[in-house]
Design an enzyme around this catalytic site. Structure first.
Site, short mmCIF file in Angstrom:
data_model
loop_
_atom_site.label_atom_id
_atom_site.label_comp_id
_atom_site.label_asym_id
_atom_site.label_seq_id
_atom_site.Cartn_x
_atom_site.Cartn_y
_atom_site.Cartn_z
N THR A 1 -5.94 42.72 0.28
CA THR A 1 -6.23 43.03 1.68
C THR A 1 -6.37 44.55 1.80
OG1 THR A 1 -3.93 43.33 2.23
CG2 THR A 1 -4.80 41.12 2.52
N TRP B 1 0.52 40.66 28.83
CA TRP B 1 -0.18 40.95 27.59
C TRP B 1 -1.63 41.26 27.92
CZ3 TRP B 1 1.02 36.65 23.47
CH2 TRP B 1 2.34 36.81 23.03
N GLU C 1 -6.82 35.91 2.96
CA GLU C 1 -5.88 34.89 2.46
C GLU C 1 -6.42 33.47 2.62
OE1 GLU C 1 -5.27 37.41 4.44
OE2 GLU C 1 -3.34 38.36 4.06
N LYS D 1 1.04 45.46 25.29
CA LYS D 1 2.07 44.83 26.12
C LYS D 1 2.43 45.77 27.26
CE LYS D 1 3.19 42.45 22.03
NZ LYS D 1 3.24 43.00 20.67
P1 ADP Z 1 -8.56 43.23 6.75
O1 ADP Z 1 -9.38 43.32 8.01
O2 ADP Z 1 -7.12 43.54 6.96
O3 ADP Z 1 -9.17 43.82 5.58
P2 ADP Z 1 -9.31 40.49 6.63
O4 ADP Z 1 -10.74 40.68 6.39
O5 ADP Z 1 -8.62 39.42 5.89
O6 ADP Z 1 -8.51 41.74 6.31
O7 ADP Z 1 -9.11 40.36 8.17
C1 ADP Z 1 -8.68 39.20 8.79
C2 ADP Z 1 -8.46 39.45 10.25
O8 ADP Z 1 -9.69 39.83 10.88
C3 ADP Z 1 -8.00 38.24 11.00
O9 ADP Z 1 -6.63 38.03 10.86
C4 ADP Z 1 -8.39 38.58 12.42
O10 ADP Z 1 -7.44 39.41 13.05
C5 ADP Z 1 -9.66 39.38 12.23
N1 ADP Z 1 -10.82 38.52 12.48
C6 ADP Z 1 -11.53 37.83 11.58
N2 ADP Z 1 -12.53 37.15 12.18
C7 ADP Z 1 -12.44 37.42 13.50
C8 ADP Z 1 -13.17 37.01 14.66
N3 ADP Z 1 -14.23 36.23 14.59
N4 ADP Z 1 -12.76 37.48 15.86
C9 ADP Z 1 -11.69 38.30 15.96
N5 ADP Z 1 -10.98 38.73 14.91
C10 ADP Z 1 -11.33 38.28 13.70
#
Ligand code: ADP
Length: 546
Positions: free
Chosen positions: A185, A447, A331, A442
């Site tokens: 990540t 929220w 993940e 918050k």
């Molecule tokens: P990082 O952004 O930390 O590199 P990821 O690509 O795994 O890691 O990101 C996953 C996160 O991206 C999700 O937990 C969510 O918060 C956000 N995310 C993914 N798809 C969407 C979406 N369509 N709308 C809003 N948030 C999203």
């Protein structure tokens, strides 16, 4: 009583072998770092992948060894995906946009034995190599003509490495739960965490991408361009799924800017593509400026961050390109939910339909979702209850690689993975992401969803991008601060934005402070970097009124 069916393992090389046998003439087209567009067929790709597999064994790669890549979307990277996993190794894709200390951390944490590197990143590795303690050799992903002088120890040229190898390889019959790939990540909090994908998870996820009603509905009729990097969760699994169904694969190389993407989409007649919203902002700016249209593109999958309504509307109404909004995570290999409309929703009037398009979609078969309150009690799927989103399924991680502490925090006692997202789920299973829990604002007892605020302000015709973050506040705990990029400098005032928001969001969500910037910071995966914004603007709390 067991069924009497073959125990035939789901292994990734079988995807490419299938493509070579059944879609042998279908092309993989790549924009290369060296310059020219490279094209060959699945048949060629499979032959070269077998050569590479033989070469990996000659290098001494054995079961479980991590072999890293630092590379753009291109054909050699595809060969590595299949060959490394296929010989029983683990293909560790490194995101070159990470901070250098993070790259050093993950190479050492993964204990990579070899790194395959595109020409673009040779200098970067040269600056780090003395600290990459596990690495025995570097393979530069180019031909002899372009082989650079390099300080990297034991550097080999990719084409020289595979040149004399046999085109046949006898793939080992691995257990399908064997690790095939590793991706970290981006470590927006703490050190990056490794997700270790099995062959089985990758193959099952590819079925998900090809299913007609879910995800990308890939098929041999589609020409697919992943505008998401192969160093970030396997370009959302597209290189595997395209082979499974024989879709032509178009790999854009280093440049994902609007003009380059547009030219490639048109010249290769791309019908479906996928990527984060920022990439589509660039593409839309290009077509907007040049007055170009899409002649072949039918579908854009938008995920990784919320797709703004303004973007969905522009693509669908002005450019006749269907948007499928998807949600996923590193993940989850990564696709969890996708937004193809149910028949009853497709029949709704346009504005109502958009309300569903803005949601993150419904679970792909195999992905099980639930929302829970702070105590872990399951909440109803009624579209109103909002809770922490948990997930499980055959392509969801069960732990982080060699990270007991992070694993303990991320999984509950029943093995569900805590996504860190906050969402509601309605009776038909539509997931609406309210926010990442760390991005929620918050304010007093309420929220405020940063996603909601951003989406609303981005419907303003003179706003191109926006980010809402929490800043500390004496009386309310936190208040929203809005950072806005406009089409032209000083195109709109803070007061105008507040008036625009007033009828559209709850009173307490209206930001006290609105800041205008030329550009927002983005993370290594192309999303708005809210951590960086918080670091810049946290001090502003003193300015906000009690
Ligand atoms: P990082 O952004 O930390 O590199 P990821 O690509 O795994 O890691 O990101 C996953 C996160 O991206 C999700 O937990 C969510 O918060 C956000 N995310 C993914 N798809 C969407 C979406 N369509 N709308 C809003 N948030 C999203």
């Amino acid at each position: 009583m067991y069924g009497l069916m073959m125990d035939y393992p789901l292994l990734t090389p079988s995807l490419l072998r299938f493509a070579a046998q059944h879609h042998g003439d279908t092309e993989i087209v790549s924009r290369t770092v060296e310059g020219p567009v490279h094209r060959y067929t699945y048949r060629d790709a499979y032959a070269r992948t077998q050569k590479l597999a033989n070469a990996l064994l000659r290098l001494g790669v054995s079961q479980g060894d991590r072999v890293a890549t630092l590379a753009w979307n291109g054909y050699r990277h595809v060969e590595l995906y299949y060959a490394v996993g296929g010989v029983g190794g683990v293909c560790h894709t490194i995101n070159p946009r990470l901070f250098h200390e993070q790259i050093e951390y993950i190479v050492n944490h993964a204990a990579d034995r070899f790194i395959f590197v595109d020409l673009s990143f040779v200098k970067l590795l040269e600056s780090l190599q003395t600290r990459l303690t596990s690495v025995q050799g570097y393979v530069i992903m180019t031909d002899q003509t372009h082989m650079p002088q390099t300080a990297l120890p034991n550097a080999i040229c990719y084409e020289a490495l595979i040149a004399d190898e046999a085109q046949l390889f006898d793939w080992p019959q691995l257990d399908e739960n064997t690790a095939a790939a590793l991706c970290y990540t981006s470590g927006t909090t703490g050190n990056p965490k490794g997700t270790l994908y099995s062959h089985r998870a990758i193959v099952l996820h590819a079925f998900g991408l090809c299913a007609a009603d879910s995800a990308m509905a890939l098929s041999s009729h589609e020409i697919v361009l992943p505008a998401v990097s192969m160093f970030h969760v396997h370009a959302w699994g597209i290189p595997y799924a395209a082979a499974m169904c024989g879709a032509k694969l178009v790999l854009p190389g280093p440049n994902l800017d609007g003009q380059n993407l547009y030219e490639l989409i048109e010249s290769e007649r791309v019908t479906v593509t996928a990527g984060v919203p920022t990439v589509w902002l660039g593409l839309l700016a290009h077509v907007g400026k040049t007055g170009k249209k899409f002649n072949y593109l039918r579908c854009i999958n938008i995920g990784g961050a919320a797709a703004p309504l303004s973007m969905i509307k522009t693509l669908e109404e002005q450019y006749n390109v269907m948007v499928v909004h998807a949600w996923g995570m590193t993940e989850i290999t990564p696709v969890g939910t996708t937004g193809r409309l149910l028949p009853k929703i497709a029949e709704l009037p346009r504005e109502q339909r958009y309300q569903f398009k803005m949601k993150q979609g419904r679970a792909v078969y195999g992905v099980d979702l639930k929302i829970v309150d702070d105590a872990g009690t399951a909440l109803p799927h009624d579209g109103a209850s909002v809770g922490h989103l948990l997930v499980r399924g055959p392509w969801v991680a069960s732990a982080y690689y060699e990270d007991a502490e992070a694993s303990a925090a991320a999984f509950d006692e029943d093995g569900w993975f805590r996504t860190g997202d906050v969402a509601s789920i309605d009776a038909d299973g539509h997931v609406q992401l309210v926010d990442r829990s760390k991005d929620l604002i918050k304010s007093g007892g309420e929220w405020i969803s940063s996603i909601d605020l951003e989406n609303t302000v981005m419907t303003h015709p003179r706003v191109t991008e926006a980010a809402a973050i929490a800043v500390p506040h004496e009386k309310w705990g936190e208040r929203p601060l809005l950072v806005v990029v406009t089409r032209e400098p000083a195109a709109v005032s803070a007061e105008e934005i507040r008036s625009f928001l007033k009828p559209r969001v709850a009173g307490w969500s209206i930001p006290d402070e609105i800041v205008f910037v030329e550009e927002l910071p983005h993370t290594a995966t192309g999303k708005v970097n809210k951590r960086a914004l918080r670091e810049i603007y946290a001090k502003r709390s003193s300015l906000t009124k009690a």
